[in-house]
Design a protein around this motif. Structure first.
Motif, PDB file in Angstrom:
ATOM      1  N   MET A  47      10.163  10.950   6.385  1.00  0.00           N
ATOM      2  CA  MET A  47      10.237   9.658   6.267  1.00  0.00           C
ATOM      3  C   MET A  47       9.031   8.837   6.745  1.00  0.00           C
ATOM      4  SD  MET A  47      13.843   8.279   6.965  1.00  0.00           S
ATOM      5  CE  MET A  47      15.216   7.984   5.696  1.00  0.00           C
ATOM      6  N   PRO A  48       8.578   9.197   7.881  1.00  0.00           N
ATOM      7  CA  PRO A  48       7.217   8.446   8.394  1.00  0.00           C
ATOM      8  C   PRO A  48       6.193   8.690   7.379  1.00  0.00           C
ATOM      9  CG  PRO A  48       8.315   9.779  10.088  1.00  0.00           C
ATOM     10  CD  PRO A  48       9.097  10.094   8.947  1.00  0.00           C
ATOM     11  N   ALA A  49       6.069   9.992   6.645  1.00  0.00           N
ATOM     12  CA  ALA A  49       4.952  10.285   5.990  1.00  0.00           C
ATOM     13  C   ALA A  49       4.963   9.368   4.683  1.00  0.00           C
ATOM     14  CB  ALA A  49       5.103  11.811   5.350  1.00  0.00           C
ATOM     15  N   LEU A  50       6.137   9.197   4.193  1.00  0.00           N
ATOM     16  CA  LEU A  50       6.279   8.165   3.041  1.00  0.00           C
ATOM     17  C   LEU A  50       5.852   6.715   3.460  1.00  0.00           C
ATOM     18  CD1 LEU A  50       9.559   9.433   1.561  1.00  0.00           C
ATOM     19  CD2 LEU A  50       7.403   9.647   0.725  1.00  0.00           C
ATOM     20  N   ALA A  51       6.334   6.381   4.717  1.00  0.00           N
ATOM     21  CA  ALA A  51       6.216   5.073   4.956  1.00  0.00           C
ATOM     22  C   ALA A  51       4.612   4.678   5.206  1.00  0.00           C
ATOM     23  CB  ALA A  51       6.958   4.759   6.064  1.00  0.00           C
ATOM     24  N   HIS A  52       3.903   5.699   5.507  1.00  0.00           N
ATOM     25  CA  HIS A  52       2.641   5.288   5.861  1.00  0.00           C
ATOM     26  C   HIS A  52       1.443   6.168   4.781  1.00  0.00           C
ATOM     27  CE1 HIS A  52       3.348   3.213   9.470  1.00  0.00           C
ATOM     28  NE2 HIS A  52       4.107   4.066   9.865  1.00  0.00           N
ATOM     29  N   ALA A  53       2.017   5.807   3.618  1.00  0.00           N
ATOM     30  CA  ALA A  53       0.864   6.700   2.615  1.00  0.00           C
ATOM     31  C   ALA A  53      -0.204   5.825   2.325  1.00  0.00           C
ATOM     32  CB  ALA A  53       1.840   6.924   1.276  1.00  0.00           C
ATOM     33  N   SER A  54      -0.959   5.666   3.285  1.00  0.00           N
ATOM     34  CA  SER A  54      -2.204   5.028   2.813  1.00  0.00           C
ATOM     35  C   SER A  54      -3.177   5.467   3.272  1.00  0.00           C
ATOM     36  CB  SER A  54      -1.913   3.522   3.230  1.00  0.00           C
ATOM     37  OG  SER A  54      -1.958   3.355   4.593  1.00  0.00           O
ATOM     38  N   ILE A  55      -4.467   5.212   3.060  1.00  0.00           N
ATOM     39  CA  ILE A  55      -5.791   5.650   3.612  1.00  0.00           C
ATOM     40  C   ILE A  55      -6.701   4.738   3.889  1.00  0.00           C
ATOM     41  CG2 ILE A  55      -5.575   8.177   2.758  1.00  0.00           C
ATOM     42  CD1 ILE A  55      -7.678   7.345   0.692  1.00  0.00           C
ATOM     43  N   ARG A  56      -7.603   4.760   4.754  1.00  0.00           N
ATOM     44  CA  ARG A  56      -8.667   3.902   5.065  1.00  0.00           C
ATOM     45  C   ARG A  56      -9.875   4.236   4.609  1.00  0.00           C
ATOM     46  NH1 ARG A  56      -7.551   0.525   9.613  1.00  0.00           N
ATOM     47  NH2 ARG A  56      -9.708   0.289  10.031  1.00  0.00           N
ATOM     48  N   VAL A  57     -10.560   3.329   3.752  1.00  0.00           N
ATOM     49  CA  VAL A  57     -11.707   3.651   3.010  1.00  0.00           C
ATOM     50  C   VAL A  57     -12.839   2.844   3.403  1.00  0.00           C
ATOM     51  CG1 VAL A  57     -12.715   4.319   0.782  1.00  0.00           C
ATOM     52  CG2 VAL A  57     -10.394   4.779   1.280  1.00  0.00           C
ATOM     53  N   ASP A  58     -14.076   3.199   3.615  1.00  0.00           N
ATOM     54  CA  ASP A  58     -15.326   2.175   3.967  1.00  0.00           C
ATOM     55  C   ASP A  58     -15.356   1.510   2.727  1.00  0.00           C
ATOM     56  OD1 ASP A  58     -17.435   1.009   4.466  1.00  0.00           O
ATOM     57  OD2 ASP A  58     -18.233   2.950   5.368  1.00  0.00           O
ATOM     58  N   VAL A  59     -15.553   0.094   2.985  1.00  0.00           N
ATOM     59  CA  VAL A  59     -15.434  -0.949   1.810  1.00  0.00           C
ATOM     60  C   VAL A  59     -16.691  -0.682   0.860  1.00  0.00           C
ATOM     61  CG1 VAL A  59     -16.032  -3.352   1.201  1.00  0.00           C
ATOM     62  CG2 VAL A  59     -14.423  -2.733   3.129  1.00  0.00           C
ATOM     63  N   GLU A  60     -17.777   0.000   1.478  1.00  0.00           N
ATOM     64  CA  GLU A  60     -19.070   0.237   0.703  1.00  0.00           C
ATOM     65  C   GLU A  60     -18.884   1.405  -0.482  1.00  0.00           C
ATOM     66  OE1 GLU A  60     -22.703   1.625   2.950  1.00  0.00           O
ATOM     67  OE2 GLU A  60     -22.413  -0.053   3.974  1.00  0.00           O
ATOM     68  N   ARG A  61     -17.707   2.444   0.027  1.00  0.00           N
ATOM     69  CA  ARG A  61     -17.531   3.315  -1.116  1.00  0.00           C
ATOM     70  C   ARG A  61     -16.945   2.673  -2.084  1.00  0.00           C
ATOM     71  NH1 ARG A  61     -15.605   8.969   1.605  1.00  0.00           N
ATOM     72  NH2 ARG A  61     -16.732   9.225   3.039  1.00  0.00           N
ATOM     73  N   VAL A  62     -15.957   1.886  -1.731  1.00  0.00           N
ATOM     74  CA  VAL A  62     -15.117   1.005  -2.906  1.00  0.00           C
ATOM     75  C   VAL A  62     -16.323   0.280  -3.801  1.00  0.00           C
ATOM     76  CG1 VAL A  62     -13.468  -0.502  -3.657  1.00  0.00           C
ATOM     77  CG2 VAL A  62     -13.154   1.323  -1.646  1.00  0.00           C
ATOM     78  N   ASP A  63     -17.179  -0.347  -3.008  1.00  0.00           N
ATOM     79  CA  ASP A  63     -18.106  -1.138  -3.791  1.00  0.00           C
ATOM     80  C   ASP A  63     -18.923  -0.099  -4.917  1.00  0.00           C
ATOM     81  OD1 ASP A  63     -16.933  -3.426  -2.708  1.00  0.00           O
ATOM     82  OD2 ASP A  63     -18.609  -3.672  -1.170  1.00  0.00           O
ATOM     83  N   ARG A  64     -19.358   0.991  -4.141  1.00  0.00           N
ATOM     84  CA  ARG A  64     -20.319   1.980  -5.105  1.00  0.00           C
ATOM     85  C   ARG A  64     -19.694   1.963  -6.460  1.00  0.00           C
ATOM     86  NH1 ARG A  64     -22.439   6.892  -2.988  1.00  0.00           N
ATOM     87  NH2 ARG A  64     -22.221   7.621  -5.098  1.00  0.00           N
ATOM     88  N   LEU A  65     -18.080   2.493  -6.065  1.00  0.00           N
ATOM     89  CA  LEU A  65     -17.238   2.850  -7.266  1.00  0.00           C
ATOM     90  C   LEU A  65     -17.041   1.756  -8.277  1.00  0.00           C
ATOM     91  CD1 LEU A  65     -15.530   5.141  -8.215  1.00  0.00           C
ATOM     92  CD2 LEU A  65     -13.385   3.967  -6.872  1.00  0.00           C
ATOM     93  N   VAL A  66     -17.035   0.445  -7.821  1.00  0.00           N
ATOM     94  CA  VAL A  66     -16.904  -0.709  -8.772  1.00  0.00           C
ATOM     95  C   VAL A  66     -18.053  -0.620  -9.301  1.00  0.00           C
ATOM     96  CG1 VAL A  66     -16.734  -3.018  -8.636  1.00  0.00           C
ATOM     97  CG2 VAL A  66     -15.256  -1.797  -7.130  1.00  0.00           C
ATOM     98  N   ASP A  67     -19.324  -0.492  -8.617  1.00  0.00           N
ATOM     99  CA  ASP A  67     -20.767  -0.434  -9.440  1.00  0.00           C
ATOM    100  C   ASP A  67     -20.707   0.579 -10.503  1.00  0.00           C
ATOM    101  OD1 ASP A  67     -21.820  -2.511  -8.240  1.00  0.00           O
ATOM    102  OD2 ASP A  67     -23.296  -1.409  -6.861  1.00  0.00           O
ATOM    103  N   LEU A  68     -20.359   1.890 -10.217  1.00  0.00           N
ATOM    104  CA  LEU A  68     -20.460   2.727 -11.277  1.00  0.00           C
ATOM    105  C   LEU A  68     -19.386   2.438 -12.535  1.00  0.00           C
ATOM    106  CD1 LEU A  68     -20.296   5.909  -8.949  1.00  0.00           C
ATOM    107  CD2 LEU A  68     -22.109   5.191 -10.496  1.00  0.00           C
ATOM    108  N   ILE A  69     -18.151   1.984 -12.026  1.00  0.00           N
ATOM    109  CA  ILE A  69     -17.478   1.566 -13.386  1.00  0.00           C
ATOM    110  C   ILE A  69     -17.970   0.779 -14.267  1.00  0.00           C
ATOM    111  CG2 ILE A  69     -15.163   0.970 -13.839  1.00  0.00           C
ATOM    112  CD1 ILE A  69     -14.914   3.354 -12.340  1.00  0.00           C
ATOM    113  N   GLY A  70     -18.768  -0.256 -13.396  1.00  0.00           N
ATOM    114  CA  GLY A  70     -19.765  -1.274 -14.533  1.00  0.00           C
ATOM    115  C   GLY A  70     -20.421  -0.723 -15.188  1.00  0.00           C
ATOM    116  N   GLU A  71     -20.993   0.340 -14.580  1.00  0.00           N
ATOM    117  CA  GLU A  71     -21.974   0.971 -15.444  1.00  0.00           C
ATOM    118  C   GLU A  71     -21.524   1.881 -16.583  1.00  0.00           C
ATOM    119  OE1 GLU A  71     -25.199   1.474 -14.939  1.00  0.00           O
ATOM    120  OE2 GLU A  71     -25.571   0.616 -12.824  1.00  0.00           O
TER     121      GLU A  71
END
Lengths: 788, 103
Positions: free
Chosen positions: A384-408
């Motif tokens: 149960m605890p595994a299901l309840a906390h199925a999230s990860i922390r990611v650096d905002v910069e990485r996500v921003d780069r991904l957003v940029d790449l998708i733009g490309e």
């Protein structure tokens, strides 16, 4: 013998702080609540030092000091003034009265505040203070102030509202001074009133004698509901300073409990992280209450624990003999609930304790071990605890780069499409495949944007504070209802939304909602309702601020607009057009300037901020029933809906939100002024024309108006300009590429984008172009001024 | 912190007065006190306890983990509040389960 200090202060908090500090340093502390009390104390005490406040009821510090000095006995006793004042005149007065020294209260304001706050909360918890509406209101305000103080302490900034917080401390002290509302029983220890149902006689504990059998249920419950609560706290629950014991104490007030603790997941001590949570509880509650109040006990920890609350049996006649039999049968059929009698050896073998479970004879005995939902098997508990906390922390910069790449990727897709079609290869199959690719790309783009998205909840929570503050300041009663706070929006949008939303809420309470007496006259409830709702609609987020107030007073709005020359006296305006007048710069219908509105920062600021976000704002108002302001915002600031235009042979993007119209002018309607400045005459008004190509330096020669197109745009402050471009190419959504990091700020250009053919197109900064157009030496308004 | 200076010595080992509020902070201290199985048995004086929190209970139970017990301890003079809270959490004053959870 200890030296004695007399402290005279009307603030209970101050007295407590002094007592703790001085007693800790080894002094004997005698206290008085004001000057009169202080003199009274001095008839029996002979202190070594006197510490007194200045501002006190009955007899203030000055009077007190004078009276002490008049009394010959205290000639040599130092008298220190301890106060928040640091006024030179008052210091001199105290010195003349006979004070020895002057100390400005050096206490950490946050700590002082927290102490007063905590005292009030303690009283509330122990039941000595009734949670009346005004008490709750005061405490909520106090919590807000404490947040400010803590923030100030953290950043080292000065406390913004020191006087306000001093006043609040006084109010909290006043609360604490209220006598207890006649306690029902003899004074009990705080926080643990009447713990009747679970009376375990454990007087013999600690001795060798066997303890009486710990009967889980001491007395039959008043009426019969058997509720089973299965409760497994997560680490987060403890991290937020919640306490299982207190929750169980709360439950025990509702009826009798049988508690079983599941220790299966508990590691040995060396592997145990004390802050984590490894225990789970199954609680059987026999109560007259329904499920709802039981669930309410867990209201504040709901998200931070696994919880199931189920009713095992329906109500029954407690005195029904058959009920007893059923209970016994049920108990026997539940091996899980064996009594563990290690603590009572003499009772090791006897039958199960006489548990009275009032089960209706009509109801079939529940099958062991009860509903599936109520049972936590070790295996399930582990996953149960595994299901309840199925999230990860990611650096905002990485996500921003991904957003940029998708733009490309989006750009590559358009490039491919363009090349294929130019090469004449666009067969039905290719077109369909490219179309599918386009859909996928868009889905990926949306998915990536969703990673950066955050719920609006924190923003809405901040608004509830604004509502309290403004309601307080205006003396109105407001109930804030929020809806859709889980709606997710790109974090860049959320950051920029706070100010305009605050402004709209202030406006809605100050202008929208009526005062309580006016509402009563109108047949409404005294408390006005302010609704804040958010929802996703066709790729945009819609935020609505609505009130059930008086609605927009259209005749007043019209009158103000007329008096300020904003509309012509004979103008025929629809209701909607009148409503929109309130967005004009400098518009205010309030006659008095307050701290809340009427400061010249009107709704035009809101409109501008929303437009800067690429959003729109719409009003709907019904006299007597209220108004609603609807914001429509893009989900992200990484994309922009724009108009592709040609100017000076270059492709430019004009943000769609700035454009209010476009037209193909006749040469006759465009008038020349001075050295190349132009004015467009259209439906009775003149609008300065800005030749975009010349303004940006793309061309030396002016574009001929009859060969181009005019885009009518509205810039900051509601100024209108006509942008002259050569042609309109297309309208499309583009990916914004910032230029600031590479080129710095380029005036007139907001950002850039890459087109399908790989060329770069600049995105026009309409506000900058419009203001440059007017401030330019050859600018049309200046020319107008000279001409007129 | 567990107050060292107020230590009372009894026959089997040491007696330490537990804090009044056995909350999360106290749990960490308790974990330290009971951490080493090499230390002599200890008596925890619970006469002043006003609240037994779940996390402190967790530490006490973990210290008696059947597979890997930590420092032996016993609880002496439990206050009424201690006894009541322990019962609410499903345990007797000596931390023996009152009932066994449904499996």
């Amino acid at each position: 013998m200890n030296r004695t200090i007399l402290t005279v202060d009307d603030s209970r908090t101050m007295r407590d702080m002094l007592r703790v500090t001085l007693a800790g340093a080894g002094y004997r502390v005698v206290q008085a609540v004001d000057g009169v009390d202080g003199l009274d104390v001095l008839t029996t005490e002979l202190p070594d030092v006197v510490v007194t406040d200045i501002n006190m009821p009955r007899l203030d510090g000055f009077g007190f000091i004078e009276a002490v000095r008049r009394d010959g006995r205290f000639g040599g006793v130092p008298i220190l003034v301890l106060t928040t004042e640091s006024d030179a005149e008052k210091k001199a007065r105290a010195r003349n009265a006979g004070a020895t020294g002057w100390i400005v209260k050096p206490f950490d304001p946050a700590r002082l505040f927290a102490h007063a706050f905590e005292t009030a909360l303690d009283l509330l918890r122990s039941g000595r203070l009734a949670p009346a509406a005004e008490v709750v209101k005061l405490l909520l305000r106090a919590a807000d102030m404490l947040t400010d103080l803590v923030r100030a302490a953290r950043t080292g900034a000065a406390v913004a509202d020191a006087a306000g917080s001093a006043r609040m401390i006084a109010s909290l002290d006043a609360l604490a001074a209220v006598p207890a509302p006649a306690p029902p029983v003899e004074p009990v220890e705080p926080a643990v009133p009447a713990f009747r149902p679970l009376r375990l006689d454990l007087s013999a504990i600690g001795d060798a004698e066997p303890a009486p059998e710990p009967a889980p249920i001491a007395e039959p419950p008043p009426a019969g509901r058997h509720i089973r609560i299965v409760f497994r706290p997560a680490d987060a629950m403890y991290a937020k300073a919640n306490e299982t014991t207190l929750l169980l104490r709360e439950l025990s007030r509702m009826g009798s409990l049988t508690v079983a603790c599941d220790t299966a997941a508990l590691p040995s001590l060396d592997a145990l992280e004390p802050a984590s949570s490894h225990l789970a509880w199954t609680v059987d509650l026999l109560t007259a209450a329904t499920l709802d109040p039981v669930r309410e006990v867990f209201e504040f920890v709901e998200g931070d624990c696994e919880l199931s609350v189920v009713e095992l049996s329906a109500s029954a006649q407690a005195d029904d003999a058959a009920g007893h039999e059923a209970a016994a049968a049920m108990e026997a059929a539940r091996p899980a609930y064996e009594q563990d009698d290690e603590s009572a050896p003499s009772a090791a073998s006897p039958p199960p304790p006489p548990v009275l479970l009032p089960v209706s004879p009509l109801a079939p005995p529940p099958a062991p071990p009860g509903p599936v939902a109520a049972t936590i098997t070790p295996a399930r508990a582990a996953e149960m605890p595994a299901l309840a906390h199925a999230s990860i922390r990611v650096d905002v910069e990485r996500v921003d780069r991904l957003v940029d790449l998708i733009g490309e990727l989006v750009i590559s897709h358009s490039t491919l499409l363009q090349n294929v079609s130019e090469a004449g290869l666009l067969t039905t199959g290719v077109a369909a495949a490219l179309d599918a690719l386009g859909h996928l790309t868009r889905d990926i783009q949306d998915g990536t944007m969703a990673i950066r998205a955050q719920p609006l909840k924190p923003l809405f929570q901040r608004m509830s504070r604004i509502v309290r503050e403004v309601a307080d300041a205006t003396g109105k009663q407001v109930v804030l209802q929020t809806e859709g706070e889980s709606t997710e929006v790109d974090r860049t949008v959320i950051e920029k939304l706070a100010d305009p939303l605050t402004h709209m809420i202030r406006n809605a309470i100050d202008h929208g909602l009526e005062a309580p007496d006016r509402r009563r006259e109108a047949g409404k409830t005294e408390a006005g309702v302010l609704r804040l709702s958010a929802a996703h609609r066709s790729g945009r987020v819609i935020i609505e601020v609505s009130d059930d107030g008086a609605g927009i007073d259209r005749s007043k709005v019209r009158g103000v607009a007329l008096s300020r020359g904003l509309i012509a006296p004979d103008a025929q305006l629809t209701d909607g057009e009148i409503d929109n007048l309130i967005f004009l710069p400098g518009f205010s219908t309030t006659d008095t300037v307050s701290s809340i509105s009427g400061r010249g920062v009107g709704l035009d600021a809101v409109k501008r901020a929303i437009q800067a976000l690429g959003g729109r704002i719409v009003i709907a108002s019904c006299p007597g029933q209220g108004s609603s302001f609807t914001l429509s915002l893009p989900l992200t600031l990484a994309l922009l809906d724009g108009m592709l235009v040609t100017a000076g042979g270059q492709t430019l993007v004009v943000p769609l939100t700035a454009i209010i119209g476009m037209l193909q002018p006749k040469q006759a309607n465009v008038y020349q002024f001075g050295s190349g400045a132009q004015l467009m005459h259209e439906s009775g008004s003149f609008t300065p024309v800005i030749d975009v190509a010349r303004e940006l330096g793309f061309a030396d020669r002016a574009t001929s108006p009859d060969q181009g197109v005019l885009l009518l745009v509205e810039a900051e402050g509601g100024t209108r300009r006509a942008l002259l471009v050569e042609a309109i190419q297309d309208q499309r959504r583009v990916v914004i590429k910032s230029l600031d990091s590479t080129y710095g700020v380029v005036s007139g250009i907001a950002a850039a984008t890459i087109l399908g053919d790989g060329r770069i197109a600049l995105i026009l900064d309409v506000d900058a172009i419009a203001s440059r157009g007017s401030g330019h030496p050859a600018g049309s308004e200046r020319q107008l001024a000279i001409a007129g | 912190m567990v107050q060292q200076r107020a230590k009372r010595v009894r026959n089997p080992g040491r007696t330490e007065p537990a804090k009044q509020r056995l909350d999360a902070a106290a749990a960490a201290v308790l974990a330290q006190t009971l951490g080493s199985s090499a230390e002599p048995p200890i008596e925890l004086d619970a006469s002043c306890v006003e609240l037994l929190g779940a996390q402190a209970l967790q530490v006490l139970l973990a210290a008696r983990h059947p597979a890997r017990p930590a420092r032996p301890f016993s609880i002496v003079d439990p206050s009424d509040a201690f006894v009541r809270d322990a019962a609410l959490l499903g345990f007797g004053h000596d931390l023996v389960p009152l009932t066994t959870a449904a499996r």
